[in-house]
Motif scaffolding. Sequence first.
Motif, short mmCIF file in Angstrom:
data_model
loop_
_atom_site.label_atom_id
_atom_site.label_comp_id
_atom_site.label_asym_id
_atom_site.label_seq_id
_atom_site.Cartn_x
_atom_site.Cartn_y
_atom_site.Cartn_z
N PHE A 11 0.87 -1.17 0.00
CA PHE A 11 0.00 0.00 0.00
C PHE A 11 0.91 1.23 0.00
N SER A 13 1.23 5.68 -0.04
CA SER A 13 0.57 6.98 0.12
C SER A 13 0.72 7.80 -1.16
N PHE A 53 -3.74 3.06 9.33
CA PHE A 53 -2.41 2.45 9.35
C PHE A 53 -2.36 1.29 10.35
N LEU A 56 -3.84 -1.77 8.79
CA LEU A 56 -2.92 -2.37 7.82
C LEU A 56 -1.81 -3.13 8.53
N LYS A 61 0.36 -5.99 6.58
CA LYS A 61 0.51 -5.47 5.23
C LYS A 61 1.78 -4.63 5.11
N ILE A 63 3.59 -1.25 3.75
CA ILE A 63 3.24 0.13 3.41
C ILE A 63 4.48 0.82 2.85
N VAL A 88 2.36 6.16 10.63
CA VAL A 88 2.63 4.76 10.33
C VAL A 88 3.06 4.01 11.59
#
Length: 491
Positions: A11, A13, A53, A56, A61, A63, A88
């Motif tokens: 993922f 930003s 966040f 996730l 996950k 990032i 995060v």
Amino acid sequence: IFFANEMDQPFFSTPIQYMEIKLLNRIFRHCGSFYVREDEQNILYKAILREYFSLLMSDKKTISVSMEETREKSGMQVKANINVLESVLSSFFEGKTRDIDIIPMTINYDRILEGETFPYELVGEQKVKESLSRFVASARYIGTPFGKACVNFGSKISLKEYVENMGIQQHQVINLSDVEQNEVIKSLTRTIHECNSELSVIMSTAPLASVLLQNRKGISQENLSKSLEYVYEELSARNAVFAEKSTLNGDLSSSMTLLGEFVKKKRDVFEPMVSPKVDYKNILMLAYYKNSLVHIFLKEMIIGVSFLGFGKDTIKLSGVSKERVWNKVQFLSEMLDGVFVQDSIKITDYDDFEKTLKFMEERKILYLEDDLMKYETPHNGQNGLLFLCSLIWPFIDTFWLTMVYIYTLFPENHVTKEKVLSKIQWFAESLYEDNIVLHYESCSFDIITKALEYFKSKGIIIIEEREGEGLCYCLDPVYRVDEESLQNIFE
């Protein structure tokens, strides 16, 4: 890269303006994109972003987070966007996640696609708005040579182990105050900066751009090849990493092809392609590529320009004491501290200064005679001292012309915060056109901004609220009545 290594697509930003682009916003979202508002202060928004966040992270996950707040246009590393990193890592500090693995990554390019717009942004023009039509129009670059892209991944940083090395145990993390959390994040940011610096590689266009900018009035192909070989030797002596081993031989033809639109050739003489008020952007783009190697020479650059500042005759005939040079080095190091973010490349103390001097003597840039530093013209025709100075002069020019502009605010003048950059940039261009400032890249908004931050931190200028005008830059009250003190700073 992720597909080839059987890794999940991360993922990532994306600036909020991309959400306004029809079709692309859906494609990005399906690829794992989420849209982030830059510098958003809304408490509810920040809370939702943190929770997103956390979800996730709890699902394990990956990032992808860019360290820069915006697209980096100077060619150098810039300060990290701590706000995004803080969001995060929030799940770790709240005890929702036991550990977070951080993997630094860098991407270096021989040539960047944004070269058509970066220069204009650096001299104050509005950023070109992203749009679907612009995205489609970029198809015209298919088949255009852009050289290589080099992607490097660093070693994993375990956040749990990182805070433990700082003396913070797992059970203490949740009780950290906001100030203590910020200290951890700032320390981690510095570590990531250092990792990214080690991962960055020298692309073929960087040495070529540095040589061309050192020889703005032109250089023959023979001398260009020799100078390029010298730069590669100096980079190798400092353990720089190259994109390919073949570039150590100076692949002039391929890198010249990539920079061809910024360079003109008359017979066998190359020089930056610059026509007054027309092609200044070419200088800015060459500076962009050059700046990707500047940090490797930072210590020697500061010492070299401090040494040369005593005058060519002085450094050749009588020499200069190390103590006098050290005084100037300390001043310049402090002034340029905000320009270069990596701590490891900065001169830390006098012992580090002397160690760097010995290295410069080994490289035959200068020589030491007891407590004196001296210089003699090299026999190989490669002037290492002037090369080092050519890398740093544009930055010093920016701080100098910013200070000159600040002097014009005496005693009670002011300029609005919105207009200060364009005013200084216009002033810088005027000095360049009058041959007072010799480096057009000194007009760059990015470095002018850092110069303003420095003079503000020194208490020379302040920001005040003015009725009907809003926030304005003006002199600190001390300097409004004491012109002599202001002159002393300028000198």
